[in-house]
Design an enzyme around this catalytic site. Structure first.
Site, PDB file in Angstrom:
ATOM      1  CE  LYS A  61      49.026  -6.205  48.847  1.00  0.00           C
ATOM      2  NZ  LYS A  61      47.673  -5.597  48.759  1.00  0.00           N
ATOM      3  CG  HIS A 190      42.154 -10.395  51.620  1.00  0.00           C
ATOM      4  ND1 HIS A 190      42.079 -11.676  51.140  1.00  0.00           N
ATOM      5  CD2 HIS A 190      42.672  -9.646  50.618  1.00  0.00           C
ATOM      6  CE1 HIS A 190      42.521 -11.700  49.893  1.00  0.00           C
ATOM      7  NE2 HIS A 190      42.887 -10.487  49.547  1.00  0.00           N
ATOM      8  CB  SER A 193      44.599 -14.939  47.457  1.00  0.00           C
ATOM      9  OG  SER A 193      44.417 -13.577  47.637  1.00  0.00           O
ATOM     10  N   GLY A 230      40.651 -11.512  46.675  1.00  0.00           N
ATOM     11  CA  GLY A 230      40.410 -12.950  46.702  1.00  0.00           C
ATOM     12  C   GLY A 230      39.462 -13.416  45.605  1.00  0.00           C
ATOM     13  CD  GLU A 265      41.714  -3.803  50.321  1.00  0.00           C
ATOM     14  OE1 GLU A 265      42.426  -4.808  50.541  1.00  0.00           O
ATOM     15  OE2 GLU A 265      41.497  -2.955  51.195  1.00  0.00           O
ATOM     16  N   GLY A 267      42.921  -7.930  43.241  1.00  0.00           N
ATOM     17  CA  GLY A 267      44.242  -7.880  42.592  1.00  0.00           C
ATOM     18  C   GLY A 267      44.242  -8.855  41.445  1.00  0.00           C
ATOM     19  NE  ARG A 268      44.658 -14.251  43.896  1.00  0.00           N
ATOM     20  CZ  ARG A 268      45.840 -14.867  43.945  1.00  0.00           C
ATOM     21  NH1 ARG A 268      46.194 -15.683  43.000  1.00  0.00           N
ATOM     22  NH2 ARG A 268      46.646 -14.660  44.953  1.00  0.00           N
ATOM     23  CE1 TYR A 369      49.597 -10.356  44.891  1.00  0.00           C
ATOM     24  CE2 TYR A 369      48.015 -11.843  43.895  1.00  0.00           C
ATOM     25  CZ  TYR A 369      48.296 -10.752  44.685  1.00  0.00           C
ATOM     26  OH  TYR A 369      47.279 -10.049  45.269  1.00  0.00           O
TER      27      TYR A 369
HETATM   28  C1  LIG Z   1      45.098  -6.347  51.942  1.00  0.00           C
HETATM   29  C2  LIG Z   1      45.029  -7.030  50.629  1.00  0.00           C
HETATM   30  N1  LIG Z   1      44.090  -6.621  49.755  1.00  0.00           N
HETATM   31  C3  LIG Z   1      43.973  -7.174  48.545  1.00  0.00           C
HETATM   32  C4  LIG Z   1      44.825  -8.185  48.131  1.00  0.00           C
HETATM   33  C5  LIG Z   1      44.649  -8.751  46.763  1.00  0.00           C
HETATM   34  O1  LIG Z   1      44.210 -10.081  46.811  1.00  0.00           O
HETATM   35  P1  LIG Z   1      43.826 -10.833  45.480  1.00  0.00           P
HETATM   36  O2  LIG Z   1      44.945 -10.659  44.528  1.00  0.00           O
HETATM   37  O3  LIG Z   1      43.615 -12.241  45.857  1.00  0.00           O
HETATM   38  O4  LIG Z   1      42.561 -10.213  44.965  1.00  0.00           O
HETATM   39  C6  LIG Z   1      45.808  -8.672  49.015  1.00  0.00           C
HETATM   40  C7  LIG Z   1      46.698  -9.748  48.621  1.00  0.00           C
HETATM   41  O5  LIG Z   1      47.620 -10.128  49.308  1.00  0.00           O
HETATM   42  C8  LIG Z   1      45.911  -8.063  50.299  1.00  0.00           C
HETATM   43  O6  LIG Z   1      46.839  -8.464  51.176  1.00  0.00           O
END
Ligand SMILES: Cc1ncc(COP(=O)(O)O)c(C=O)c1O
Length: 406
Positions: A61, A190, A193, A230, A265, A267-268, A369
């Site tokens: 995402k 989680h 973030s 996060g 998980e 992302g950022r 994002y």
């Molecule tokens: C369920 C879940 N996992 C992972 C992430 C990724 O978070 P981050 O980009 O802060 O690592 C998110 C972000 O909204 C999330 O909702």
């Protein structure tokens, strides 16, 4: 998913050189995202060094640009998908379903059935109705209970929306899942973030251990702990303190649980520093004597409907850098996006030397994002992605565990 072509560059060419070359062609109407795959590979190397026991499942995402996702696929990460569309994007790259977690506690039935059809077994839940739905449509699924553990130091809180209380509510859900004869395999959380809060990970891992013990009494010998996302991704913020605290907590609370696997998980962490956005000043206005001070407004070709939704809505910091620093005295400045929306401002009260129309502003650490959220409100073009990788990294990716396909 952006299908921008990947440009392979010599090892001695830097991203600054690349930006210089792009600007030699003149200013583009659209903002340009310069995506540096070398940065993604370096991030992965650091992750593997820092978290030898925690397998990353990239949260697509955050940035679903094809080249970025393919790079992580080649490096062997897993993927966190939250929708049918994200699942399809990842599967289309040839990723095996067992490298995907369907990390969405409120799944549409159609998506649940799709996951079943495509062989994705691992998924999260946080409520009774979700368990009923899974019982009815996909009782063979492997379930991960999401509990709430919020950091109070983050700019994007997630716990208000998802995650059961880790106390009596979690126990009641585990008991209910047992009654339904569902297969609960683990826990996830989680912390939120965008903070600097490794302490919350430690706290959440401790709570997880208590829940593992309680689950055992209910009849579940859990084998998976998913510590969520996060993790910071902006340069130069290191993840060492996160690793130190998380690894220590894993050691402390799970040393007698060799059969437990740990995943995360992020992302950022992977996407943020990989992207620099090239923008330029399209217009400007001096507001004299605003509250006794001079204030200057710049209107640029990117804004909250382009790369800066998170800056506008979640106070995610932005990092403007002038392409050609000038020595003019600094003025209090705001940076507005191009649309007619009065909320389309993402950088307020910063001190910048006075800029002219056509001056280039770079925004570093802009990969998270941003492009995924961009839309064409008011008819302005979407940011355009240009992907770069050095020859040696490209060769290494071809030899990586899964190998890159092109
Ligand atoms: C369920 C879940 N996992 C992972 C992430 C990724 O978070 P981050 O980009 O802060 O690592 C998110 C972000 O909204 C999330 O909702």
């Amino acid at each position: 998913m952006d299908n921008a072509e990947t440009n392979i560059i010599a090892d001695n060419i830097s991203i600054q050189d690349v930006i210089g070359q792009i600007l030699e062609d003149g200013l583009a109407e659209d903002p340009i995202h310069v995506l540096n795959l070398d940065d993604v590979v370096k991030k992965h190397t650091v992750w593997m060094q820092q978290f030898p026991r925690v397998k990353p499942f990239y949260a697509i995402k955050c940035n679903d640009t094809r080249a970025l996702v393919e790079t992580l696929e080649a490096l062997g990460t897993g993927f966190d998908c939250a929708s049918k569309g994200e699942i399809d994007k990842v599967l289309a790259l040839g990723v095996s379903p067992n490298r995907i977690i369907f990390a969405q506690p409120a799944k549409p039935i159609a998506a649940l059935l799709h996951a079943k059809k495509r062989g994705i077994k691992l998924m999260t839940f946080d409520g009774k109705h979700e368990l009923d739905k899974i019982k009815n449509h996909y009782p063979e699924a492997d379930l991960v209970l999401r509990f709430r553990y919020d950091s109070d130091q983050v700019f994007a809180q997630l716990g208000r929306k998802f995650g059961c209380d880790p106390g009596p509510e979690a126990l009641a859900l585990l008991k209910y899942a047992k009654e339904l004869q569902l297969n609960v395999v683990g826990l996830c959380f989680h912390i939120g973030s965008g903070g600097n809060d490794w302490g919350s990970f430690e706290g959440a891992i401790k709570v997880s251990r208590d829940l593992f013990d309680a689950a055992k009494v209910i009849g579940y010998d859990l084998t998976l702990l998913d510590i969520g996302g996060g993790f910071p991704g902006a340069k130069p913020i290191p993840i060492d303190p996160y690793a130190e605290h998380i690894n220590r907590a894993i050691e402390k609370y799970f040393s007698h649980h060799e059969h437990v696997k740990f995943i995360a998980e992020p992302g950022r962490y992977y996407a943020t520093s990989a992207v620099t956005v090239i923008t330029h000043v399209q217009s400007k206005r001096m507001l004299s004597e605003e509250k006794g001070k001079e204030l200057i407004y710049y209107y640029i070709n990117d804004g909250i409907f382009g790369s800066f939704y998170s800056a506008g809505h979640e106070n995610q910091p932005v990092y403007p850098v002038l392409w050609k620093p000038n020595k003019n005295s600094k003025l209090l400045s705001w940076i507005w996006g191009p649309s007619c929306d009065g909320l389309d401002v993402f950088c307020k009260d910063i001190n910048l030397p006075e800029l002219d129309i056509g001056d280039v502003i770079l925004f570093e650490n802009a990969g998270a994002y941003s492009i995924v959220i961009a839309n064409q409100f008011n008819g302005f073009p979407l940011p355009r992605v240009k992907v770069y990788v050095t020859q040696s990294t490209w060769k290494a990716l071809k030899k990586a565990p899964e190998g890159i396909s092109r």
